[in-house]
Design an enzyme around this catalytic site. Structure first.
Site, PDB file in Angstrom:
ATOM      1  N   ASP A  82      60.736  42.548  46.883  1.00 63.10           N
ATOM      2  CA  ASP A  82      60.517  42.413  45.442  1.00 63.10           C
ATOM      3  C   ASP A  82      59.575  43.516  44.947  1.00 63.10           C
ATOM      4  OD1 ASP A  82      60.764  41.093  42.958  1.00 63.10           O
ATOM      5  OD2 ASP A  82      58.925  39.939  43.308  1.00 63.10           O
ATOM      6  N   HIS A  83      59.834  44.001  43.758  1.00 59.55           N
ATOM      7  CA  HIS A  83      58.979  45.004  43.105  1.00 59.55           C
ATOM      8  C   HIS A  83      58.623  46.186  44.013  1.00 59.55           C
ATOM      9  CE1 HIS A  83      58.355  43.076  39.236  1.00 59.55           C
ATOM     10  NE2 HIS A  83      58.324  41.933  39.886  1.00 59.55           N
TER      11      HIS A  83
END
Length: 281
Positions: A82-83
């Site tokens: 994620d991210h």
């Protein structure tokens, strides 16, 4: 079942109009709790960790646990970065076996975001992995830091971004924020409907901790097919452990270990039921 590609999960969710929970973890116990909840509810899930969290849970250590957990799960599980902001970190995650990655270029001018996202897509293609992009500014950073300012995703930007990249999932900003909400979130469902009508890619809602059950269900109805939950699970673990130690002067490690598993399990199970993925495995 076995470890799967995130794209496969989201396509199924899109066809049957439910949502996949993407649950952030930080240690082995939280992985075990997430998988317990998924298996008990017969729900597909996404196990994920954000790049900003890797200073606490190094990728070389946490990734093998996530991947092996997914491989041995009785339900479909995708493993997601994620991210991701660093291309090196994204490539490391892919090399280790993650089945999807997110490139977060939302802070960049749209043309640069598109350019970098296309690089990540080319990289992920070698591994057969899916890619999530982001357009618009989601309030606060993934770790809850920052000033909380948001920039609602424009329809024309979302369409341009998708048309030029072809990402497998697109995170948008509709008034959502990472971390703890200081006031009740005011989600812009009108904008969500406009974007969902304009592009058919599965849409992603970050900042799931603190959104009401009604807010979740309305988001799913209008096109959200992946919802990220992190802070709610972390807080559930902290509160449970705090209660455990306040209730006894002698807590052994393995009681603590089981407590963390159960706290993660309870929060994730609750969200799975709200998201409608119960019995979809």
């Amino acid at each position: 079942m076995a470890i799967v590609n995130m794209k496969e999960l989201l396509i199924n969710a899109q066809q049957e109009n439910y949502c996949i929970g993407a649950f952030s973890i930080a240690n082995m116990e939280m992985i075990m709790g997430a998988l317990k909840a998924a298996e008990e509810t017969r729900s597909p899930i996404i196990l994920q960790i954000a790049e900003v969290r890797l200073k606490y849970s190094p990728l070389s250590l946490i990734a093998p646990m996530m991947i092996e957990g997914a491989r041995h799960a009785e339900v479909p599980v995708a493993v997601h970065l994620d991210h991701g902001e660093s291309l090196d970190t994204i490539e490391e995650a892919l090399t280790l076996g993650f089945t999807s990655v997110m490139y977060d270029g939302s802070h960049l001018p749209i043309e640069e975001n598109i350019k970098n996202t296309k690089k990540v897509i080319a990289m992920a293609k070698k591994y057969g992995a899916a890619v999530e992009g982001e357009i618009g500014i989601i309030g606060k950073k993934e770790d809850g830091s920052g000033d909380g300012e948001s920039l609602i995703t424009r329809v024309e930007d979302a369409k341009k971004f998708y048309d030029e990249t072809g990402v497998d999932a697109l995170a948008i900003a509709i008034g959502n924020a990472h971390g703890v909400y200081t006031s009740a979130p005011n989600l812009n469902f009108t904008r969500l409907k406009e974007i969902s009508t304009s592009i058919k890619v599965p849409l992603v809602l970050h900042g799931g901790s603190g959104i009401t059950e009604e807010g979740f269900k309305e988001s799913i109805e209008y096109g959200i097919k992946k919802i990220n939950v992190a802070t709610a699970t972390f807080n559930s673990v902290v509160k449970s452990v705090d209660k455990l130690f306040k209730s006894s002067n002698t807590v052994d490690y393995f009681t603590y270990h089981n407590n963390v598993i159960e706290a993660a399990y309870e929060n994730i199970k609750k969200h799975i039921k709200i998201f409608g993925s119960y019995n979809k495995a």
